[in-house]
Design a protein around this motif. Structure first.
Motif, PDB file in Angstrom:
ATOM      1  N   VAL A   1       0.839  -1.198   0.000  1.00 33.31           N
ATOM      2  CA  VAL A   1       0.000   0.000   0.000  1.00 33.31           C
ATOM      3  C   VAL A   1       0.877   1.253   0.000  1.00 33.31           C
ATOM      4  N   ALA A   2       1.915   1.262   0.816  1.00 32.40           N
ATOM      5  CA  ALA A   2       2.823   2.416   0.864  1.00 32.40           C
ATOM      6  C   ALA A   2       3.530   2.606  -0.474  1.00 32.40           C
ATOM      7  N   ALA A   3       3.969   1.511  -1.086  1.00 34.17           N
ATOM      8  CA  ALA A   3       4.631   1.606  -2.395  1.00 34.17           C
ATOM      9  C   ALA A   3       3.660   2.096  -3.462  1.00 34.17           C
ATOM     10  N   ASN A   4       2.421   1.628  -3.408  1.00 27.72           N
ATOM     11  CA  ASN A   4       1.410   2.076  -4.360  1.00 27.72           C
ATOM     12  C   ASN A   4       1.133   3.565  -4.206  1.00 27.72           C
ATOM     13  N   ARG A   5       1.052   4.043  -2.980  1.00 22.94           N
ATOM     14  CA  ARG A   5       0.823   5.478  -2.747  1.00 22.94           C
ATOM     15  C   ARG A   5       1.990   6.302  -3.291  1.00 22.94           C
ATOM     16  N   LEU A   6       3.204   5.807  -3.090  1.00 25.89           N
ATOM     17  CA  LEU A   6       4.380   6.516  -3.597  1.00 25.89           C
ATOM     18  C   LEU A   6       4.361   6.541  -5.124  1.00 25.89           C
ATOM     19  N   GLU A   7       4.004   5.422  -5.725  1.00 28.27           N
ATOM     20  CA  GLU A   7       3.910   5.360  -7.183  1.00 28.27           C
ATOM     21  C   GLU A   7       2.853   6.333  -7.705  1.00 28.27           C
ATOM     22  N   ARG A   8       1.719   6.423  -7.023  1.00 27.91           N
ATOM     23  CA  ARG A   8       0.668   7.363  -7.446  1.00 27.91           C
ATOM     24  C   ARG A   8       1.136   8.806  -7.342  1.00 27.91           C
TER      25      ARG A   8
ATOM     26  N   VAL B   1      -2.949  26.016 -13.328  1.00 22.89           N
ATOM     27  CA  VAL B   1      -3.821  25.212 -12.474  1.00 22.89           C
ATOM     28  C   VAL B   1      -3.263  23.792 -12.320  1.00 22.89           C
ATOM     29  N   PHE B   2      -2.529  23.325 -13.323  1.00 30.23           N
ATOM     30  CA  PHE B   2      -1.946  21.989 -13.258  1.00 30.23           C
ATOM     31  C   PHE B   2      -0.757  21.915 -12.305  1.00 30.23           C
ATOM     32  N   LEU B   3      -0.273  23.071 -11.874  1.00 28.77           N
ATOM     33  CA  LEU B   3       0.833  23.053 -10.912  1.00 28.77           C
ATOM     34  C   LEU B   3       0.355  22.745  -9.495  1.00 28.77           C
ATOM     35  N   GLN B   4      -0.926  22.963  -9.211  1.00 30.76           N
ATOM     36  CA  GLN B   4      -1.437  22.675  -7.863  1.00 30.76           C
ATOM     37  C   GLN B   4      -1.249  21.203  -7.491  1.00 30.76           C
ATOM     38  N   PRO B   5      -1.694  20.247  -8.328  1.00 29.12           N
ATOM     39  CA  PRO B   5      -1.441  18.850  -7.955  1.00 29.12           C
ATOM     40  C   PRO B   5       0.046  18.492  -7.996  1.00 29.12           C
ATOM     41  N   TRP B   6       0.805  19.180  -8.833  1.00 31.91           N
ATOM     42  CA  TRP B   6       2.247  18.949  -8.909  1.00 31.91           C
ATOM     43  C   TRP B   6       2.904  19.333  -7.581  1.00 31.91           C
ATOM     44  N   TYR B   7       2.572  20.537  -7.083  1.00 33.22           N
ATOM     45  CA  TYR B   7       3.126  20.972  -5.796  1.00 33.22           C
ATOM     46  C   TYR B   7       2.666  20.060  -4.658  1.00 33.22           C
ATOM     47  N   ARG B   8       1.387  19.691  -4.661  1.00 33.30           N
ATOM     48  CA  ARG B   8       0.846  18.846  -3.595  1.00 33.30           C
ATOM     49  C   ARG B   8       1.561  17.482  -3.579  1.00 33.30           C
ATOM     50  N   ALA B   9       1.696  16.863  -4.743  1.00 36.15           N
ATOM     51  CA  ALA B   9       2.356  15.550  -4.808  1.00 36.15           C
ATOM     52  C   ALA B   9       3.824  15.660  -4.396  1.00 36.15           C
ATOM     53  N   ARG B  10       4.488  16.731  -4.832  1.00 38.76           N
ATOM     54  CA  ARG B  10       5.893  16.924  -4.443  1.00 38.76           C
ATOM     55  C   ARG B  10       6.026  17.077  -2.930  1.00 38.76           C
ATOM     56  N   SER B  11       5.096  17.783  -2.317  1.00 34.13           N
ATOM     57  CA  SER B  11       5.182  17.993  -0.867  1.00 34.13           C
ATOM     58  C   SER B  11       4.872  16.716  -0.094  1.00 34.13           C
ATOM     59  N   GLN B  12       4.057  15.834  -0.662  1.00 37.38           N
ATOM     60  CA  GLN B  12       3.698  14.589   0.015  1.00 37.38           C
ATOM     61  C   GLN B  12       4.738  13.485  -0.200  1.00 37.38           C
TER      62      GLN B  12
ATOM     63  N   ALA C   1       7.569   8.508   1.102  1.00 38.79           N
ATOM     64  CA  ALA C   1       8.807   7.751   0.882  1.00 38.79           C
ATOM     65  C   ALA C   1       9.383   7.287   2.218  1.00 38.79           C
ATOM     66  N   GLY C   2       9.344   8.149   3.209  1.00 38.47           N
ATOM     67  CA  GLY C   2       9.822   7.775   4.541  1.00 38.47           C
ATOM     68  C   GLY C   2       9.001   6.641   5.141  1.00 38.47           C
ATOM     69  N   GLN C   3       7.691   6.694   4.931  1.00 38.71           N
ATOM     70  CA  GLN C   3       6.832   5.625   5.438  1.00 38.71           C
ATOM     71  C   GLN C   3       7.168   4.293   4.759  1.00 38.71           C
ATOM     72  N   LEU C   4       7.356   4.328   3.445  1.00 41.99           N
ATOM     73  CA  LEU C   4       7.725   3.106   2.731  1.00 41.99           C
ATOM     74  C   LEU C   4       9.053   2.562   3.254  1.00 41.99           C
ATOM     75  N   GLU C   5      10.028   3.422   3.443  1.00 41.81           N
ATOM     76  CA  GLU C   5      11.330   2.970   3.946  1.00 41.81           C
ATOM     77  C   GLU C   5      11.213   2.351   5.337  1.00 41.81           C
ATOM     78  N   ARG C   6      10.444   2.993   6.223  1.00 45.21           N
ATOM     79  CA  ARG C   6      10.279   2.453   7.581  1.00 45.21           C
ATOM     80  C   ARG C   6       9.603   1.080   7.548  1.00 45.21           C
ATOM     81  N   LEU C   7       8.528   0.987   6.785  1.00 44.89           N
ATOM     82  CA  LEU C   7       7.803  -0.286   6.714  1.00 44.89           C
ATOM     83  C   LEU C   7       8.660  -1.379   6.083  1.00 44.89           C
ATOM     84  N   ALA C   8       9.324  -1.043   4.992  1.00 42.56           N
ATOM     85  CA  ALA C   8      10.106  -2.053   4.268  1.00 42.56           C
ATOM     86  C   ALA C   8      11.290  -2.543   5.088  1.00 42.56           C
TER      87      ALA C   8
END
Length: 179
Positions: free
Chosen positions: A36-43, A62-73, A78-85
């Protein structure tokens, strides 16, 4: 006496079987959490890529809004995936850290410079994006190491062609561009 020994042995074996099942269930649940964590990172990477393309080809901020949001998340996910893995398997933790590094490199070396270029010179950004997406274009290609190709493939960041990422002509320091 013999009957009580047989019954005690049977209960002991049953307890071991139940413990095994619980352990298997725990491993399966953990594997699901990692997936699930890897899938979220891929999305998130997909969102970065698709909103980046939309902005480059339309010029609509307007297309930069999701770009900024995804970059900030991305860093948190990635940290969650690393901790879990890495919780149960150091090799999986290493792979997750390599995927994180590849994602960060993609964002830093490709996405951010290309979006910045689109803000300064939309035509040049579209040219770079189109050239990077066409494997028949003659642009300088930088070969990736085998491990780098594997990491990029695992993280969904592969270029889609077998010659490695594309470097835009005259884009010194801009980094590799994959499309």
């Amino acid at each position: 006496m013999l009957l009580s020994t047989v019954i005690a042995t049977a209960f002991g074996l049953l307890a071991l079987a139940i413990e095994d099942l619980l352990s298997s269930e725990s491993r399966a649940n953990h594997a699901l959490e990692v997936l699930v964590a890897a899938n979220r990172l891929e999305r998130l990477i997909f969102e970065i890529q698709s909103s980046e393309r939309a902005y480059i080809f339309t010029g609509d901020r307007v297309f930069l809004q999701p770009w900024y949001r995804a970059r900030s998340q991305f860093p948190g996910q990635a940290g969650q995936l690393e901790r879990l893995a890495s919780r149960n398997d150091a090799r999986q933790g290493w792979r997750a850290s390599q995927i994180t590094a590849a994602g960060n490199a993609y964002i830093r070396n490709r996405s951010v410079p290309l979006v910045a270029l689109a803000g300064r010179d939309p035509g040049a950004a579209r040219t770079v994006a189109v050239a990077a997406s066409d494997p028949n274009q003659r642009v300088k290609r930088q070969p990736l190491s085998t491990i780098g190709q594997t990491i990029l493939k695992l993280s969904g960041l592969a270029c889609g062609h077998d010659n490695g990422p594309v470097v835009a002509p005259g884009s010194a320091g801009a980094g590799p561009f994959c499309w």
